[in-house]
Design a protein around this motif. Structure first.
Motif, PDB file in Angstrom:
ATOM      1  N   CYS A  74      -4.292   1.984   1.768  1.00  0.00           N
ATOM      2  CA  CYS A  74      -3.165   2.798   1.310  1.00  0.00           C
ATOM      3  C   CYS A  74      -2.390   2.047   0.223  1.00  0.00           C
ATOM      4  N   ARG A  75      -2.098   0.786   0.466  1.00  0.00           N
ATOM      5  CA  ARG A  75      -1.374  -0.039  -0.512  1.00  0.00           C
ATOM      6  C   ARG A  75      -2.172  -0.176  -1.815  1.00  0.00           C
ATOM      7  N   GLU A  76      -3.485  -0.328  -1.694  1.00  0.00           N
ATOM      8  CA  GLU A  76      -4.336  -0.461  -2.876  1.00  0.00           C
ATOM      9  C   GLU A  76      -4.306   0.828  -3.707  1.00  0.00           C
ATOM     10  N   SER A  77      -4.289   1.982  -3.042  1.00  0.00           N
ATOM     11  CA  SER A  77      -4.194   3.264  -3.752  1.00  0.00           C
ATOM     12  C   SER A  77      -2.923   3.317  -4.589  1.00  0.00           C
ATOM     13  N   LEU A  78      -1.828   2.846  -4.011  1.00  0.00           N
ATOM     14  CA  LEU A  78      -0.552   2.846  -4.725  1.00  0.00           C
ATOM     15  C   LEU A  78      -0.580   1.875  -5.904  1.00  0.00           C
ATOM     16  N   ARG A  79      -1.146   0.692  -5.681  1.00  0.00           N
ATOM     17  CA  ARG A  79      -1.249  -0.292  -6.763  1.00  0.00           C
ATOM     18  C   ARG A  79      -2.118   0.232  -7.904  1.00  0.00           C
ATOM     19  N   ALA A  80      -3.178   0.953  -7.548  1.00  0.00           N
ATOM     20  CA  ALA A  80      -4.115   1.461  -8.553  1.00  0.00           C
ATOM     21  C   ALA A  80      -3.452   2.437  -9.521  1.00  0.00           C
ATOM     22  N   ILE A  81      -2.412   3.132  -9.069  1.00  0.00           N
ATOM     23  CA  ILE A  81      -1.727   4.065  -9.970  1.00  0.00           C
ATOM     24  C   ILE A  81      -0.510   3.422 -10.625  1.00  0.00           C
ATOM     25  N   GLY A  82      -0.306   2.129 -10.369  1.00  0.00           N
ATOM     26  CA  GLY A  82       0.809   1.422 -10.990  1.00  0.00           C
ATOM     27  C   GLY A  82       2.108   1.525 -10.227  1.00  0.00           C
ATOM     28  N   PHE A  83       2.049   1.745  -8.913  1.00  0.00           N
ATOM     29  CA  PHE A  83       3.256   1.834  -8.096  1.00  0.00           C
ATOM     30  C   PHE A  83       4.105   0.579  -8.251  1.00  0.00           C
ATOM     31  N   ASP A  84       5.366   0.781  -8.537  1.00  0.00           N
ATOM     32  CA  ASP A  84       6.317  -0.319  -8.676  1.00  0.00           C
ATOM     33  C   ASP A  84       7.483  -0.024  -7.747  1.00  0.00           C
ATOM     34  N   ALA A  85       7.552  -0.736  -6.635  1.00  0.00           N
ATOM     35  CA  ALA A  85       8.586  -0.496  -5.629  1.00  0.00           C
ATOM     36  C   ALA A  85       9.994  -0.625  -6.193  1.00  0.00           C
ATOM     37  N   ALA A  86      10.167  -1.467  -7.200  1.00  0.00           N
ATOM     38  CA  ALA A  86      11.496  -1.663  -7.785  1.00  0.00           C
ATOM     39  C   ALA A  86      11.984  -0.450  -8.568  1.00  0.00           C
ATOM     40  N   HIS A  87      11.054   0.406  -8.997  1.00  0.00           N
ATOM     41  CA  HIS A  87      11.428   1.560  -9.803  1.00  0.00           C
ATOM     42  C   HIS A  87      11.024   2.887  -9.167  1.00  0.00           C
ATOM     43  N   SER A  88      10.853   2.893  -7.876  1.00  0.00           N
ATOM     44  CA  SER A  88      10.415   4.111  -7.190  1.00  0.00           C
ATOM     45  C   SER A  88      11.392   4.461  -6.074  1.00  0.00           C
ATOM     46  N   ALA A  89      11.562   5.757  -5.861  1.00  0.00           N
ATOM     47  CA  ALA A  89      12.385   6.220  -4.742  1.00  0.00           C
ATOM     48  C   ALA A  89      11.629   6.064  -3.422  1.00  0.00           C
ATOM     49  N   LEU A  90      10.300   5.956  -3.491  1.00  0.00           N
ATOM     50  CA  LEU A  90       9.477   5.788  -2.307  1.00  0.00           C
ATOM     51  C   LEU A  90       9.586   4.350  -1.825  1.00  0.00           C
ATOM     52  N   VAL A  91       9.977   4.188  -0.569  1.00  0.00           N
ATOM     53  CA  VAL A  91      10.175   2.855   0.006  1.00  0.00           C
ATOM     54  C   VAL A  91       8.893   2.456   0.738  1.00  0.00           C
ATOM     55  N   LEU A  92       8.396   1.278   0.443  1.00  0.00           N
ATOM     56  CA  LEU A  92       7.191   0.752   1.097  1.00  0.00           C
ATOM     57  C   LEU A  92       7.602  -0.373   2.019  1.00  0.00           C
ATOM     58  N   GLU A  93       7.401  -0.166   3.297  1.00  0.00           N
ATOM     59  CA  GLU A  93       7.805  -1.168   4.292  1.00  0.00           C
ATOM     60  C   GLU A  93       6.706  -2.150   4.567  1.00  0.00           C
TER      61      GLU A  93
END
Length: 93
Positions: A74-93
């Motif tokens: 799941c985390r890899e899927s997010l990284r693959a699209i360029g997920f940046d926790a610092a600039h997203s409303a989606l919180v990753l615990e």
């Protein structure tokens, strides 16, 4: 209060519609949502868009959408699209 929901085992379009409705109900009730995704494999782009959209909507209402216990896939899927926790409303615990 936080409502906890789990991702379904199969992440298809009809499941996304049902899940979206669950998120909308929670937000209408002014509840934050914790999404349990320990069993989730890679997230399809439709589901990532759904989660981001729900998180943005929640943030606008002073609520949150948090991914809990995210699997490595799941985390890899997010990284693959360029997920940046610092600039997203989606919180990753």
């Amino acid at each position: 209060m936080v409502i906890t929901v789990s991702l379904p085992p199969f992440l298809g379009r009809s499941e996304a519609a049902t899940f979206r409705n669950q998120l909308l109900v929670a937000l209408e009730q002014k509840e934050s949502v914790a999404v349990e995704c320990a069993e989730a494999g890679p997230l399809p782009s439709l589901w990532i868009q759904l989660l981001h959209s729900a998180a943005a909507s929640a943030k606008a209402r002073g609520l949150s959408v948090t991914l809990k216990v995210a699997s490595s896939e799941c985390r890899e899927s997010l990284r693959a699209i360029g997920f940046d926790a610092a600039h997203s409303a989606l919180v990753l615990e």
